[in-house]
Motif scaffolding. Sequence first.
Motif, PDB file in Angstrom:
ATOM      1  N   VAL A  31       0.829  -1.197   0.000  1.00 36.26           N
ATOM      2  CA  VAL A  31       0.000   0.000   0.000  1.00 36.26           C
ATOM      3  C   VAL A  31       0.871   1.257   0.000  1.00 36.26           C
ATOM      4  CG1 VAL A  31      -1.732   1.295   1.308  1.00 36.26           C
ATOM      5  CG2 VAL A  31      -1.899  -1.188   1.138  1.00 36.26           C
ATOM      6  N   ASN A  32       1.861   1.292   0.875  1.00 39.50           N
ATOM      7  CA  ASN A  32       2.755   2.462   0.949  1.00 39.50           C
ATOM      8  C   ASN A  32       4.062   2.230   0.195  1.00 39.50           C
ATOM      9  OD1 ASN A  32       0.947   3.860   2.633  1.00 39.50           O
ATOM     10  ND2 ASN A  32       1.671   2.659   4.368  1.00 39.50           N
ATOM     11  N   LYS A  33       4.116   1.118  -0.534  1.00 38.30           N
ATOM     12  CA  LYS A  33       5.322   0.744  -1.287  1.00 38.30           C
ATOM     13  C   LYS A  33       6.567   0.745  -0.398  1.00 38.30           C
ATOM     14  CE  LYS A  33       3.481   2.344  -5.714  1.00 38.30           C
ATOM     15  NZ  LYS A  33       2.119   2.265  -5.276  1.00 38.30           N
ATOM     16  N   LYS A  34       6.365   0.315   0.860  1.00 41.04           N
ATOM     17  CA  LYS A  34       7.482   0.232   1.806  1.00 41.04           C
ATOM     18  C   LYS A  34       7.624  -1.209   2.261  1.00 41.04           C
ATOM     19  CE  LYS A  34       7.756   4.749   3.948  1.00 41.04           C
ATOM     20  NZ  LYS A  34       7.377   5.530   5.106  1.00 41.04           N
ATOM     21  N   PRO A  35       8.625  -1.925   1.752  1.00 39.53           N
ATOM     22  CA  PRO A  35       8.788  -3.310   2.198  1.00 39.53           C
ATOM     23  C   PRO A  35       9.127  -3.375   3.686  1.00 39.53           C
ATOM     24  CG  PRO A  35      10.561  -2.643   0.681  1.00 39.53           C
ATOM     25  CD  PRO A  35       9.616  -1.498   0.781  1.00 39.53           C
ATOM     26  N   ALA A  36       8.819  -4.507   4.275  1.00 41.37           N
ATOM     27  CA  ALA A  36       9.116  -4.736   5.687  1.00 41.37           C
ATOM     28  C   ALA A  36      10.536  -5.270   5.812  1.00 41.37           C
ATOM     29  CB  ALA A  36       8.129  -5.741   6.270  1.00 41.37           C
ATOM     30  N   LYS A  37      11.230  -4.818   6.841  1.00 44.23           N
ATOM     31  CA  LYS A  37      12.575  -5.317   7.111  1.00 44.23           C
ATOM     32  C   LYS A  37      12.524  -5.968   8.482  1.00 44.23           C
ATOM     33  CE  LYS A  37      17.338  -3.814   6.965  1.00 44.23           C
ATOM     34  NZ  LYS A  37      18.226  -2.668   6.751  1.00 44.23           N
ATOM     35  N   LEU A  38      13.028  -7.172   8.575  1.00 39.74           N
ATOM     36  CA  LEU A  38      13.031  -7.809   9.877  1.00 39.74           C
ATOM     37  C   LEU A  38      14.282  -8.648  10.031  1.00 39.74           C
ATOM     38  CD1 LEU A  38      11.789 -11.140  10.326  1.00 39.74           C
ATOM     39  CD2 LEU A  38      10.489 -10.106   8.508  1.00 39.74           C
ATOM     40  N   VAL A  39      14.642  -8.839  11.278  1.00 36.82           N
ATOM     41  CA  VAL A  39      15.737  -9.743  11.613  1.00 36.82           C
ATOM     42  C   VAL A  39      15.061 -10.957  12.240  1.00 36.82           C
ATOM     43  CG1 VAL A  39      17.797 -10.084  13.014  1.00 36.82           C
ATOM     44  CG2 VAL A  39      17.360  -7.843  11.959  1.00 36.82           C
ATOM     45  N   MET A  40      15.338 -12.131  11.687  1.00 31.91           N
ATOM     46  CA  MET A  40      14.715 -13.348  12.211  1.00 31.91           C
ATOM     47  C   MET A  40      15.009 -13.447  13.711  1.00 31.91           C
ATOM     48  SD  MET A  40      13.142 -14.797   9.661  1.00 31.91           S
ATOM     49  CE  MET A  40      12.984 -16.571   9.858  1.00 31.91           C
ATOM     50  N   GLY A  41      13.985 -13.791  14.478  1.00 34.70           N
ATOM     51  CA  GLY A  41      14.163 -13.958  15.916  1.00 34.70           C
ATOM     52  C   GLY A  41      14.078 -12.675  16.712  1.00 34.70           C
ATOM     53  N   ASP A  42      13.774 -11.526  16.042  1.00 29.22           N
ATOM     54  CA  ASP A  42      13.723 -10.271  16.807  1.00 29.22           C
ATOM     55  C   ASP A  42      12.375 -10.055  17.491  1.00 29.22           C
ATOM     56  OD1 ASP A  42      11.998  -9.445  14.797  1.00 29.22           O
ATOM     57  OD2 ASP A  42      13.219  -7.732  14.154  1.00 29.22           O
ATOM     58  N   GLY A  43      11.445 -11.000  17.272  1.00 29.22           N
ATOM     59  CA  GLY A  43      10.155 -10.887  17.945  1.00 29.22           C
ATOM     60  C   GLY A  43       9.111 -10.111  17.167  1.00 29.22           C
ATOM     61  N   SER A  44       9.463  -9.564  15.992  1.00 25.82           N
ATOM     62  CA  SER A  44       8.463  -8.803  15.248  1.00 25.82           C
ATOM     63  C   SER A  44       7.460  -9.724  14.560  1.00 25.82           C
ATOM     64  CB  SER A  44       9.111  -7.838  14.250  1.00 25.82           C
ATOM     65  OG  SER A  44       9.903  -8.526  13.310  1.00 25.82           O
ATOM     66  N   LEU A  45       7.840 -10.966  14.322  1.00 25.55           N
ATOM     67  CA  LEU A  45       6.909 -11.960  13.788  1.00 25.55           C
ATOM     68  C   LEU A  45       6.812 -13.115  14.776  1.00 25.55           C
ATOM     69  CD1 LEU A  45       7.877 -12.371  10.017  1.00 25.55           C
ATOM     70  CD2 LEU A  45       5.923 -11.170  10.952  1.00 25.55           C
ATOM     71  N   THR A  46       5.666 -13.791  14.792  1.00 19.14           N
ATOM     72  CA  THR A  46       5.533 -14.944  15.672  1.00 19.14           C
ATOM     73  C   THR A  46       6.433 -16.063  15.143  1.00 19.14           C
ATOM     74  OG1 THR A  46       3.739 -15.947  14.408  1.00 19.14           O
ATOM     75  CG2 THR A  46       3.102 -14.370  16.122  1.00 19.14           C
ATOM     76  N   PRO A  47       6.814 -16.999  16.002  1.00 19.97           N
ATOM     77  CA  PRO A  47       7.652 -18.120  15.555  1.00 19.97           C
ATOM     78  C   PRO A  47       7.052 -18.849  14.352  1.00 19.97           C
ATOM     79  CG  PRO A  47       7.521 -18.096  17.947  1.00 19.97           C
ATOM     80  CD  PRO A  47       6.579 -17.031  17.449  1.00 19.97           C
ATOM     81  N   ASN A  48       5.718 -18.957  14.298  1.00 25.89           N
ATOM     82  CA  ASN A  48       5.083 -19.651  13.181  1.00 25.89           C
ATOM     83  C   ASN A  48       5.235 -18.884  11.869  1.00 25.89           C
ATOM     84  OD1 ASN A  48       4.021 -21.936  14.628  1.00 25.89           O
ATOM     85  ND2 ASN A  48       2.668 -20.472  15.618  1.00 25.89           N
ATOM     86  N   PHE A  49       5.126 -17.557  11.928  1.00 21.86           N
ATOM     87  CA  PHE A  49       5.346 -16.755  10.722  1.00 21.86           C
ATOM     88  C   PHE A  49       6.799 -16.914  10.270  1.00 21.86           C
ATOM     89  CE2 PHE A  49       1.540 -14.130  11.775  1.00 21.86           C
ATOM     90  CZ  PHE A  49       0.928 -14.177  10.541  1.00 21.86           C
ATOM     91  N   GLU A  50       7.723 -16.842  11.224  1.00 23.90           N
ATOM     92  CA  GLU A  50       9.141 -16.990  10.879  1.00 23.90           C
ATOM     93  C   GLU A  50       9.424 -18.353  10.263  1.00 23.90           C
ATOM     94  OE1 GLU A  50      11.894 -16.010  13.958  1.00 23.90           O
ATOM     95  OE2 GLU A  50      11.419 -13.877  13.839  1.00 23.90           O
ATOM     96  N   ALA A  51       8.777 -19.396  10.801  1.00 25.46           N
ATOM     97  CA  ALA A  51       8.991 -20.749  10.277  1.00 25.46           C
ATOM     98  C   ALA A  51       8.595 -20.823   8.802  1.00 25.46           C
ATOM     99  CB  ALA A  51       8.206 -21.768  11.101  1.00 25.46           C
ATOM    100  N   CYS A  52       7.579 -20.046   8.406  1.00 23.27           N
ATOM    101  CA  CYS A  52       7.150 -20.021   6.996  1.00 23.27           C
ATOM    102  C   CYS A  52       8.256 -19.469   6.097  1.00 23.27           C
ATOM    103  CB  CYS A  52       5.923 -19.133   6.816  1.00 23.27           C
ATOM    104  SG  CYS A  52       4.432 -19.760   7.576  1.00 23.27           S
ATOM    105  N   LEU A  53       9.061 -18.563   6.629  1.00 25.09           N
ATOM    106  CA  LEU A  53      10.076 -17.890   5.818  1.00 25.09           C
ATOM    107  C   LEU A  53      11.366 -18.696   5.684  1.00 25.09           C
ATOM    108  CD1 LEU A  53       9.676 -14.272   7.248  1.00 25.09           C
ATOM    109  CD2 LEU A  53       8.655 -15.231   5.172  1.00 25.09           C
ATOM    110  N   LEU A  54      11.622 -19.587   6.640  1.00 28.72           N
ATOM    111  CA  LEU A  54      12.878 -20.347   6.625  1.00 28.72           C
ATOM    112  C   LEU A  54      13.043 -21.092   5.300  1.00 28.72           C
ATOM    113  CD1 LEU A  54      12.919 -21.773  10.256  1.00 28.72           C
ATOM    114  CD2 LEU A  54      14.409 -20.000   9.315  1.00 28.72           C
TER     115      LEU A  54
END
Length: 149
Positions: A31-54
Amino acid sequence: MSDTVIDANSEVLMHFDLKLEDGSAADSTRVNKKPAKLVMGDGSLTPNFEACLLGLAEGDKKSFTLAPEDAFGQPNPDNIHHMDRTRFSSDMAISEGMIMGFGQPDGREIPGIIRSVAGDSVTVDFNHPLAGQTVIFDVEILSVSKPSA
């Protein structure tokens, strides 16, 4: 293109769309053309969301359907509070469905959804707005890197 795949220590830049089962949009970085930046394990995503990205790599696009327990959990009745109307500013218009920030003793602010207003009683739901919902998580991995130590 890097051949770096997402692991437990990756820094990930991605676009995502979060949709409900009926196809309605819940959240999107596009929507704002701003991608999300995250560091795995930083708590911004739940463990289940992170598991999807692995295991995903730069350029990958994938869609995941997550049950409520794997996404934002089920609503917790202990997170619904009845507050006296006097706790709100007298000139504040409060209506059902409104989301407000509530200050915590530690200075953080958490969102609460006004569920009902009856006389001097205001019912506020502090569950995540998507609690109890099955969500579809569409991701597009833009880049994967290792955080600099």
